[in-house]
Write an enzyme that holds these catalytic residues in place. Sequence first.
Site, PDB file in Angstrom:
ATOM      1  N   TYR A   1      -2.071  43.081  98.204  1.00 34.02           N
ATOM      2  CA  TYR A   1      -1.012  43.302  99.189  1.00 34.02           C
ATOM      3  C   TYR A   1      -1.498  42.890 100.574  1.00 34.02           C
ATOM      4  O   TYR A   1      -0.791  42.194 101.316  1.00 34.02           O
ATOM      5  CB  TYR A   1      -0.600  44.767  99.169  1.00 34.02           C
ATOM      6  CG  TYR A   1       0.497  45.122 100.140  1.00 34.02           C
ATOM      7  CD1 TYR A   1       1.828  44.864  99.846  1.00 34.02           C
ATOM      8  CD2 TYR A   1       0.198  45.718 101.369  1.00 34.02           C
ATOM      9  CE1 TYR A   1       2.835  45.179 100.742  1.00 34.02           C
ATOM     10  CE2 TYR A   1       1.193  46.050 102.271  1.00 34.02           C
ATOM     11  CZ  TYR A   1       2.516  45.772 101.957  1.00 34.02           C
ATOM     12  OH  TYR A   1       3.509  46.091 102.850  1.00 34.02           O
TER      13      TYR A   1
ATOM     14  N   SER B   1       2.703  43.601 107.761  1.00 36.22           N
ATOM     15  CA  SER B   1       2.248  44.988 107.687  1.00 36.22           C
ATOM     16  C   SER B   1       0.928  45.097 108.422  1.00 36.22           C
ATOM     17  O   SER B   1       0.180  44.114 108.537  1.00 36.22           O
ATOM     18  CB  SER B   1       2.052  45.411 106.227  1.00 36.22           C
ATOM     19  OG  SER B   1       1.327  46.623 106.138  1.00 36.22           O
TER      20      SER B   1
END
Length: 250
Positions: free
Chosen positions: A144, A132
Amino acid sequence: MTRLPRNAVVTGASSGIGAAVAERLAHHGCRLLLVGRDRDRLDAVAVRTGGRAVVADLRNRAGVETVCDAADGWAELLVHGAGVGAAGPLAETPADVVDELLAVNLVAPVQITRTLLPTLRAAHGHVVFVASVAAIGVAYEATYSATKAGLRGFADALRVESEVGVTTMLPGAVTTPYYERRGQPYHRRFPRPVSPERVAEALVEAVRRDRAEVFVPRWLTVGARVHGVAPAVFARLSRRMDRRADTPAV
């Protein structure tokens, strides 16, 4: 441009980017081993793509071993599409949520790749990590971001030491169930989310061209370059844009 590997393993294949990748690979004639937790949705993807469904929970070692056993000696293309997320201040993030993100987003891909590397080497295969743009660091998604940065670093090292192709995908916001599952919807007007099909198309093209890193959309490379050259400046700009807004992640 190279041909796509014949046999592909896709984790996170029951929805989102993983399902879109499975359908794109099936379109190109790949034989698929599809991994996911939701049996009903995974079976539906298997019906659409002609793939073989393997239900496995990558939060634990047993699920990782299930995938490795099913793919050992068979995998030529390994796509790590499984992922979970969480949003909020780090100090308010429960310990079990941190453990889950680390297990699914980072530990599972590392362990599966490690186990299947002899198979991939024998096949002159390819590994894809769906990371990501959050790998460059996103506030209120610290864990994350850490898992995606870890994937990126692992891919960089694997690219140097192994004899297989390695691609890291770094999408921005994508219209998948991710935001609903993390407990916080996506509110930003910019950047606008892209479809999982667009990411899947870019992924397949990256494998065929043996590309090391791909940002989707491509203009996200600008932020990554600023971060790489001047991380403090990048942090200041990020704060000015929006201290508490939703952030681009998959």
